[in-house]
Design an enzyme around this catalytic site. Sequence first.
Site, PDB file in Angstrom:
ATOM      1  N   ASP A 174       0.810  -1.281  -0.072  1.00  0.00           N
ATOM      2  CA  ASP A 174      -0.045  -0.073  -0.077  1.00  0.00           C
ATOM      3  C   ASP A 174       0.798   1.315   0.084  1.00  0.00           C
ATOM      4  OD1 ASP A 174      -2.143   1.527   0.337  1.00  0.00           O
ATOM      5  OD2 ASP A 174      -2.786   0.888   2.089  1.00  0.00           O
ATOM      6  N   GLN A 186     -10.329   7.540  -6.688  1.00  0.00           N
ATOM      7  CA  GLN A 186     -10.999   8.363  -5.539  1.00  0.00           C
ATOM      8  C   GLN A 186     -12.360   8.614  -6.001  1.00  0.00           C
ATOM      9  OE1 GLN A 186     -10.551   7.739  -2.067  1.00  0.00           O
ATOM     10  NE2 GLN A 186      -8.374   7.030  -2.328  1.00  0.00           N
ATOM     11  N   ASP A 209      -8.582  -6.622  -0.063  1.00  0.00           N
ATOM     12  CA  ASP A 209      -7.747  -7.081   1.156  1.00  0.00           C
ATOM     13  C   ASP A 209      -8.419  -6.345   2.523  1.00  0.00           C
ATOM     14  OD1 ASP A 209      -7.120  -3.922   0.559  1.00  0.00           O
ATOM     15  OD2 ASP A 209      -6.352  -4.308   2.889  1.00  0.00           O
ATOM     16  N   CYS A 212     -15.702 -26.559   8.336  1.00  0.00           N
ATOM     17  CA  CYS A 212     -14.584 -26.092   7.896  1.00  0.00           C
ATOM     18  C   CYS A 212     -13.382 -27.272   7.926  1.00  0.00           C
ATOM     19  CB  CYS A 212     -14.013 -25.023   9.056  1.00  0.00           C
ATOM     20  SG  CYS A 212     -12.436 -24.344   8.660  1.00  0.00           S
ATOM     21  N   CYS A 246     -10.050 -26.674   8.125  1.00  0.00           N
ATOM     22  CA  CYS A 246      -8.843 -26.064   8.705  1.00  0.00           C
ATOM     23  C   CYS A 246      -8.006 -26.978   9.760  1.00  0.00           C
ATOM     24  CB  CYS A 246      -8.921 -24.645   8.820  1.00  0.00           C
ATOM     25  SG  CYS A 246      -9.117 -24.023  10.564  1.00  0.00           S
ATOM     26  N   HIS A 285      -7.599 -19.611  11.488  1.00  0.00           N
ATOM     27  CA  HIS A 285      -9.058 -20.051  11.056  1.00  0.00           C
ATOM     28  C   HIS A 285      -9.743 -18.934  10.094  1.00  0.00           C
ATOM     29  CE1 HIS A 285     -13.162 -21.700  11.204  1.00  0.00           C
ATOM     30  NE2 HIS A 285     -13.520 -20.316  11.413  1.00  0.00           N
TER      31      HIS A 285
END
Lengths: 378, 378
Positions: free
Chosen positions: B98, B194, B271, B309, B311, B340
């Site tokens: 970023d 923007q 993100d 799940c 995981c 997780h």
Amino acid sequence: MSVGCKMFGFVINRKCSATGARLGVLSTPHGVFETPMFMPVGTQATVKTLIPEELYEIGTGIILANSYHLYLRPGTEIIHMAGGLHRFMNYRRGILTDSGGYQVFSLAPLRRITDDGVYFNSHIDGSRHFLNPEKVISIQEDLGADIIMCFDECSPYPCKYEEAREAVSRTTKWAERCLQAHRREDQALFGIVQGNVYEDLRIESAASLVSLGFDGYAIGGLSVGEPKEDMYRIIEVMNTVLPEDKPRYLMGVGAPEDLVEGVKRGVDMFDCVLPTRLARHGTAYTSRGKLVIRNAEYRDDFRPLDEECGCYVCHNYTRAYLRHLFKAEEILALRLLTYHNIYFLIKLMENIRSAIQEDRLLVFCERFLTRYSEPSGN
Amino acid sequence: MSVGCKMFGFVINRKCSATGARLGVLSTPHGVFETPMFMPVGTQATVKTLIPEELYEIGTGIILANSYHLYLRPGTEIIHMAGGLHRFMNYRRGILTDSGGYQVFSLAPLRRITDDGVYFNSHIDGSRHFLNPEKVISIQEDLGADIIMCFDECSPYPCKYEEAREAVSRTTKWAERCLQAHRREDQALFGIVQGNVYEDLRIESAASLVSLGFDGYAIGGLSVGEPKEDMYRIIEVMNTVLPEDKPRYLMGVGAPEDLVEGVKRGVDMFDCVLPTRLARHGTAYTSRGKLVIRNAEYRDDFRPLDEECGCYVCHNYTRAYLRHLFKAEEILALRLLTYHNIYFLIKLMENIRSAIQEDRLLVFCERFLTRYSEPSGN
């Protein structure tokens, strides 16, 4: 009444020709582990920051958990309902639970000791509790560790002879009650020798416990502030009075130099919070002594923590990165330093075992200690 | 001057017949990654509590790091000396940095904006700094991420039209300077649209950036407090004006429902700090909505966090254990919940991609959102 754990065994395969060191194998329901060994501490059912798979990768065999803490939180019944501590925390290898004696005497406020047991307040929420030998055995049976400990009274340092003698007397009586109360045949029960820095009390304590007959013997109440010479002296005395064919466990001791000195004096098992605690404070063990990662000199030091270390952290990260994580208060810093410190001690014990096997322990210890104590070796 | 990154490519392999969703492949010098994708955030050169190997295991492709934070600590030159961010933090897959625009406007006190750049004080030690487009590109070239971002002015919400227009105007001028300043051919440079919640400003901002020509386009300044409908409306507008053949990155958005809605409106990359931040506050994503692990109801709940799940955490630990760790303030709680939560979002994106591939995205989204929003599904 316990008649010795059938699923537990200890065999000595080799003895050092120059010291009291022994090379042994400890069999438990959750695996067979070589001694001398170091047991990382997982006080609250977790070796802080790490997962069991990482402990296996490091080569950890047995870990220690604390009955006192687990009894208070989450509560023994939760762990019992989960199917025991191994399943609760997902650890497949050996677990030893401390009886809580040490914690009751060091952590809990407002305690009152009677011959029956100890009243105390929880250090978490102030609630009132009572523990006695029968309760402590019951808790440890519910937790289900492979090795459990007698409830003992740990005297402080310094401590007057009379007080230390009373603590020994009570510890002996409580040990007998623990032995009587213990039912589970898949758990080994260890007695704990007390007696502070007084050799005659230590000898008396050991003799009483040995006559009762335990699966192993712990040396408790050391590393509580006494000079190192006193600690080494008491361990030496123990080496002469404890039965040769039973494992000997020096409780709460784990500085690298003390592991070396303990092994030379016949100790088979050690535990200590130091490697995890030091990590959380940003200190790493290295073959050249301790390294304080926050120090400015590591800002642009792109070497591993310890150039001689083969651990995951030393393979993949630099001092500069670890310092950055620590300064930035990133949890990963604590995790990586913990991993490295435990690896360092587990690897030290492996090297000690090889040295005993090849009968070159004294040479190994001298070289290790010389380099470990070099000033500013990092 | 940048002429488009040669080591960077984006190909769309399939489009949804019912929505704006696209199935693509993004090529970078550190690997080829499928879109739509979720990028976990590693603000300070670490995805909090996790090691890179865990991110690979989860299936993470690209992660995000923050130029602003790394410029202030440990300092760009340290990471440059380390051989760049990939080597510094030991992450072998893609990294996006970023530009710091958002952080300067949200974190730094005493900032003063000029047409040249921004003066601000460090939120860490108060030291005075100046960033402008050229400096921000230079920092990002030193860090060496695969994808870098233009320096932009992110207007707050709410924001008057005039102010938003000025921010767009400045963002466009700065984008041109970033493009001029950018030299490294192994880094893709993205422009940032923007314009706050004003459609005409958004369209103008996008058109200006597109005429300059970037490797990809980010939609910035959303998820800053505006109603969700505004956010979705702006993304929809973007879907009509951004070039089809370039990746579109919706910055800072990552709630499961927003990922779903974003993908339907043509977004390829996301993100967000939410999965890691929620984890540190004891909240886990599950297929039945969020689960707050500290709640008393999980005290003796021996089910996994999410029964659907696959995981590592859900395979090995119960809600009761995780609750215990959290209540006992054990770092492992934060680590396991973070693992997780990131797995949950990475897996959600995998499922979204499969649904686009098989042209059943709407059905998938409806089923997912219905179950995710069921009240007290846990």
